[in-house]
Enzyme design. Sequence first.
Site, PDB file in Angstrom:
ATOM      1  N   LYS A  40       5.560  10.659 -15.308  1.00 33.85           N
ATOM      2  CA  LYS A  40       6.995  10.920 -15.092  1.00 33.85           C
ATOM      3  C   LYS A  40       7.479  12.018 -16.044  1.00 33.85           C
ATOM      4  CE  LYS A  40       8.159   7.161 -18.274  1.00 33.85           C
ATOM      5  NZ  LYS A  40       8.591   5.743 -18.369  1.00 33.85           N
ATOM      6  N   ARG A 139      16.359  -4.203 -17.316  1.00 31.31           N
ATOM      7  CA  ARG A 139      16.599  -2.784 -17.010  1.00 31.31           C
ATOM      8  C   ARG A 139      16.361  -2.534 -15.533  1.00 31.31           C
ATOM      9  NH1 ARG A 139      13.024   2.146 -19.491  1.00 31.31           N
ATOM     10  NH2 ARG A 139      11.483   1.177 -18.121  1.00 31.31           N
ATOM     11  N   TYR A 261      24.206  30.080 -39.894  1.00 27.52           N
ATOM     12  CA  TYR A 261      25.554  29.591 -39.546  1.00 27.52           C
ATOM     13  C   TYR A 261      26.095  28.665 -40.621  1.00 27.52           C
ATOM     14  CZ  TYR A 261      25.353  31.408 -34.759  1.00 27.52           C
ATOM     15  OH  TYR A 261      25.286  32.210 -33.660  1.00 27.52           O
ATOM     16  N   MET A 309      20.618  28.473 -31.864  1.00 29.70           N
ATOM     17  CA  MET A 309      20.208  28.237 -30.474  1.00 29.70           C
ATOM     18  C   MET A 309      18.814  28.788 -30.194  1.00 29.70           C
ATOM     19  SD  MET A 309      21.968  29.527 -26.930  1.00 29.70           S
ATOM     20  CE  MET A 309      23.514  28.677 -27.170  1.00 29.70           C
TER      21      MET A 309
END
Length: 368
Positions: A40, A139, A261, A309
């Site tokens: 998955k 779940r 930053y 980023m």
Amino acid sequence: MPGSIDAAGAILTIDLAAVRRNYRSLLARLGGVACAAVVKADAYGLGATRVAPVLEAEGARAFFVVHLDEAAALLPLLRADSRVHVLNGLPPGAEAECAALGAVPVLNSIEQVTAWGGLARKLDRALPAVLQVDSGMSRLGLPPADALRLAAEPALLAGIEVGLVMSHLACADEPLHAANAMQRRNFLALRAKLPAAPASFANSAGIFLGRDYHFDLARPGAALYGLNTTSRQPAPMSPVVHLAAKVVQVREVPAGTGVGYGQIYHASGPTRIATIALGYADGWHRGGAAEGAAFYRGTRLPFAGRVSMDSITLDVTALPPGTLLAGETVDLIDGSHTADEVARAFGTIGYEVLTSLGRRFHRRYLDQ
Ligand SMILES: *Cc1c(COP(=O)(O)O)cnc(C)c1O
């Protein structure tokens, strides 16, 4: 996928031979019990279309994904006798699509059973399915009362070929947790009421709980990809992932200079700063900066300031001048600095580190 290795900012190397070794080592631990592969979330970020065929070549015939789309991408690559199981089961309205694909839904509710059985009768052919019972995780899966209803009303299962009865452990990574034995007892009791079929219970950590938890088919994901789902040291599995990022620029800054930053980092003396081409947009959590480090031939290079980023600034003063130049790489994940360790700095688990790995990396697959 990004283009050339020269153009890329970071290189993710996935060792398929290590995935094979991990599968074999789990098989040995299972001592004759069959072993599926959970692929998955794109095989935990590593590339399901590359990983699944390799595990099939090692003998895996059962694969687990979460969504029907994931099954659709894999089925054309696999043998006719391999089965792709869809853990979330059938979203309402998707039954015909699932049957046409030949994917095997994991039926988690009476509604899903009814819809799948209804389609089987309409098509006038048996449709394969897995029944999942909730043994205590709350779940997914048929709650005990619904499993007992299926037992009392077998007509609900008409047309459905139950290939497997399964459940999932909530606390397998804590071997002494009382929930493990409790869930096992619940699973045994519910299974006894349902149509006779092989049983599947253990994820990676469940395999390490021992024979009582193995049943007929284990379902590991994480361990195949090198994660340590036990508290054992050294880690029982072979590392699979190597992540390296390129240096974009190197500069010397005098004492007191602010970096990045917010300028939360100030050079305590003359410092060399290297900026590397990987940031939070590539899955490197911004929150892990304080303990973050990259490595160059074994030398630890701590992060200097915040994760941006697209880049991270490193204090590389520990290296002799001229050793680390633009275009060279530093390691962020490797055999000695694993995804599990990175996860600790992020305050999360290795699973999240792997599945967060970015889309901008140049990917290399090794298989020898
Ligand atoms: C993800 C998942 C697995 C695999 O778990 P690992 O801890 O990665 O081995 C097995 N079964 C189910 C139902 C899952 O959701």
